[in-house]
Design a protein around this motif. Structure first.
Motif, mmCIF file in Angstrom:
data_model
loop_
_atom_site.group_PDB
_atom_site.id
_atom_site.type_symbol
_atom_site.label_atom_id
_atom_site.label_comp_id
_atom_site.label_asym_id
_atom_site.label_seq_id
_atom_site.Cartn_x
_atom_site.Cartn_y
_atom_site.Cartn_z
ATOM 1 N N ALA A 207 0.837 -1.200 0.000
ATOM 2 C CA ALA A 207 0.000 0.000 0.000
ATOM 3 C C ALA A 207 0.875 1.255 0.000
ATOM 4 N N PRO A 208 0.716 2.132 -0.993
ATOM 5 C CA PRO A 208 1.553 3.332 -1.071
ATOM 6 C C PRO A 208 1.419 4.200 0.180
ATOM 7 N N GLY A 209 2.556 4.597 0.725
ATOM 8 C CA GLY A 209 2.557 5.522 1.854
ATOM 9 C C GLY A 209 2.217 4.927 3.194
ATOM 10 N N ALA A 210 1.961 3.616 3.255
ATOM 11 C CA ALA A 210 1.419 3.021 4.473
ATOM 12 C C ALA A 210 2.355 3.113 5.670
ATOM 13 N N LEU A 211 3.661 3.185 5.431
ATOM 14 C CA LEU A 211 4.605 3.231 6.542
ATOM 15 C C LEU A 211 5.127 4.639 6.818
ATOM 16 N N MET A 212 4.512 5.631 6.183
ATOM 17 C CA MET A 212 4.993 7.011 6.314
ATOM 18 C C MET A 212 3.928 7.948 6.867
ATOM 19 N N THR A 213 2.835 7.391 7.374
ATOM 20 C CA THR A 213 1.730 8.244 7.815
ATOM 21 C C THR A 213 2.073 9.045 9.067
ATOM 22 N N GLY A 214 3.081 8.627 9.825
ATOM 23 C CA GLY A 214 3.459 9.366 11.028
ATOM 24 C C GLY A 214 4.197 10.662 10.734
ATOM 25 N N LEU A 215 4.674 10.828 9.512
ATOM 26 C CA LEU A 215 5.412 12.037 9.148
ATOM 27 C C LEU A 215 4.426 13.092 8.662
ATOM 28 N N THR A 216 4.288 14.179 9.410
ATOM 29 C CA THR A 216 3.273 15.175 9.116
ATOM 30 C C THR A 216 3.748 16.195 8.096
ATOM 31 N N VAL A 217 2.787 16.840 7.468
ATOM 32 C CA VAL A 217 3.102 17.926 6.541
ATOM 33 C C VAL A 217 3.771 19.069 7.297
ATOM 34 N N ASN A 218 3.311 19.331 8.513
ATOM 35 C CA ASN A 218 3.913 20.405 9.308
ATOM 36 C C ASN A 218 5.409 20.168 9.518
ATOM 37 N N ALA A 219 5.776 18.922 9.822
ATOM 38 C CA ALA A 219 7.181 18.607 10.074
ATOM 39 C C ALA A 219 8.026 18.782 8.818
ATOM 40 N N VAL A 220 7.496 18.335 7.687
ATOM 41 C CA VAL A 220 8.249 18.450 6.438
ATOM 42 C C VAL A 220 8.327 19.905 5.994
ATOM 43 N N GLU A 221 7.240 20.627 6.145
ATOM 44 C CA GLU A 221 7.266 22.039 5.768
ATOM 45 C C GLU A 221 8.297 22.802 6.605
ATOM 46 N N ALA A 222 8.337 22.542 7.895
ATOM 47 C CA ALA A 222 9.295 23.230 8.758
ATOM 48 C C ALA A 222 10.726 22.934 8.325
ATOM 49 N N ALA A 223 10.998 21.679 8.014
ATOM 50 C CA ALA A 223 12.344 21.310 7.578
ATOM 51 C C ALA A 223 12.673 21.950 6.234
ATOM 52 N N ALA A 224 11.687 22.010 5.339
ATOM 53 C CA ALA A 224 11.907 22.628 4.029
ATOM 54 C C ALA A 224 12.199 24.113 4.167
ATOM 55 N N ARG A 225 11.433 24.793 5.013
ATOM 56 C CA ARG A 225 11.663 26.228 5.216
ATOM 57 C C ARG A 225 13.032 26.476 5.850
ATOM 58 N N ASP A 226 13.426 25.620 6.781
ATOM 59 C CA ASP A 226 14.749 25.760 7.386
ATOM 60 C C ASP A 226 15.842 25.612 6.330
ATOM 61 N N LEU A 227 15.673 24.645 5.442
ATOM 62 C CA LEU A 227 16.685 24.425 4.410
ATOM 63 C C LEU A 227 16.729 25.591 3.431
ATOM 64 N N LEU A 228 15.562 26.097 3.059
ATOM 65 C CA LEU A 228 15.512 27.247 2.163
ATOM 66 C C LEU A 228 16.152 28.479 2.797
ATOM 67 N N GLY A 229 16.085 28.571 4.121
ATOM 68 C CA GLY A 229 16.674 29.698 4.811
ATOM 69 C C GLY A 229 18.127 29.492 5.196
ATOM 70 N N SER A 230 18.693 28.357 4.820
ATOM 71 C CA SER A 230 20.064 28.069 5.193
ATOM 72 C C SER A 230 21.028 29.056 4.551
ATOM 73 N N LYS A 231 22.062 29.410 5.279
ATOM 74 C CA LYS A 231 23.091 30.311 4.749
ATOM 75 C C LYS A 231 24.106 29.586 3.888
ATOM 76 N N LYS A 232 23.894 28.279 3.691
ATOM 77 C CA LYS A 232 24.853 27.509 2.888
ATOM 78 C C LYS A 232 24.716 27.824 1.407
ATOM 79 N N PHE A 233 23.591 28.429 1.000
ATOM 80 C CA PHE A 233 23.445 28.725 -0.423
ATOM 81 C C PHE A 233 22.696 30.031 -0.587
#
Length: 318
Positions: free
Chosen positions: A292-318
């Motif tokens: 079943a697609p995604g069945a083992l990833m339901t614990g990972l929330t959109v909020n958590a991924v969005e926060a990590a994405a925004r942190d990466l976009l704000g990184s001073k590395k690039f």
């Protein structure tokens, strides 16, 4: 120095192994290399100037692929054989030096394990040898549009470890909507052969005027060159995640039933986020969920991924 480099039939492991090849070539620019790998990974090595030949060989039952490879390389004297598959083949060849990597236990990243096994003291980093043709092909696909590019790789070779498609769609909206860090961005959706069905809900969620559909529609190195032009790549733990990271694109990896300690993306600008459950706990449920697609990833929330994405976009590395 005539060298045989044997690496994986899986894309992700082959990308990681480019770090070893890069170290070899940096130290021995005169080396003439034959690469043996799986067909899906072959194009990773075709643009390497010192690579004379790429042998693409498919895994077969009863280990017959090893016999087929041996027949192609046994008649040559090799100054060095580097076997990233941990096989016995290297010991059957005429060689001056043999380096054999076998996957080790423990939580160290695979790159650290490779370095330790091969006696390398400094950190390894994957490398892609993009050609001008690769870059031109990507430029033709992407066109002259100057809007930022967000890439997502919502597929995986095992569907249960893919983050649910509807969450990718929601994430895209949050990152590209009004006032978002990538407001109005075009969205590149990537996937490999046979993965269009898994990617279909994400493709359908992106407005046509902002969609760049590269699900099994571009050669591997053209896709890598396209990733290199992206502001951010969000990918499941997969070969495409490793490809994006090695291209130099800011890459966020999503993990669940696989270990981020082993396979976190490696590149100039990377991050990862995982589901709250351990990889072992999720794998223990794998028989319950089937494919079943995604069945083992339901614990990972959109909020958590969005926060990590925004942190990466704000990184001073690039």
């Amino acid at each position: 120095m005539r060298t045989l480099f044997i690496t994986s039939n899986r894309l992700g492991d082959a990308v990681l192994s480019t770090a070893v090849l890069a170290r070899l070539l940096d130290g021995h620019p005169e080396a003439r290399v034959t690469v043996a790998c799986g067909p899906v990974a072959a194009s990773l090595f075709e643009g390497v100037p010192q690579v004379e030949r790429v042998i693409a060989w498919r895994k077969q039952k009863s280990g017959r692929h090893w016999w087929m490879l041996w027949r192609q390389v046994a008649g040559t004297w090799w100054d060095r054989v580097i076997d990233m598959r941990g096989s016995a083949l290297a010991w059957t060849l005429l060689a001056g030096r043999r380096s054999i990597y076998r996957t080790q236990r423990g939580d160290a990243h695979r790159l650290a394990q490779m370095a330790a096994a091969l006696g390398l003291s400094t950190p390894l980093m994957p490398r892609l040898w993009l050609t001008e043709a690769d870059r031109m092909a990507a430029a033709k696909i992407l066109g002259a549009d100057d809007r930022p590019l967000l890439a997502v790789a919502p597929t995986a070779n095992w569907p249960p470890k893919a983050w649910p498609a509807e969450r990718f769609a929601e994430l895209i909206g949050r990152l590209t909507g009004v006032g978002a860090p990538l407001e109005g961005a075009r969205v590149l959706v990537a996937g490999g052969p046979g993965e269009r069905e898994l990617a279909a809900p994400v493709l359908a969620a992106v407005p046509a005027e902002r969609l760049v559909d590269l699900v099994d529609r571009a050669p591997l190195m053209t896709l890598a060159a396209a990733f290199a032009r992206c502001r951010l790549v969000v990918a499941n733990d997969s070969g495409l995640m490793h490809l994006a990271a090695a291209s130099g694109a800011p890459t966020l990896g999503l993990f669940g039933p696989s270990k981020d300690t082993h396979y976190a993306p490696a590149g100039p600008v990377t991050a990862w986020v995982r589901a709250p459950e351990s990889a072992e706990a999720l794998l223990a449920r794998s028989q319950e969920v089937g494919r079943a697609p995604g069945a083992l990833m339901t614990g990972l929330t959109v909020n958590a991924v969005e926060a990590a994405a925004r942190d990466l976009l704000g990184s001073k590395k690039f």
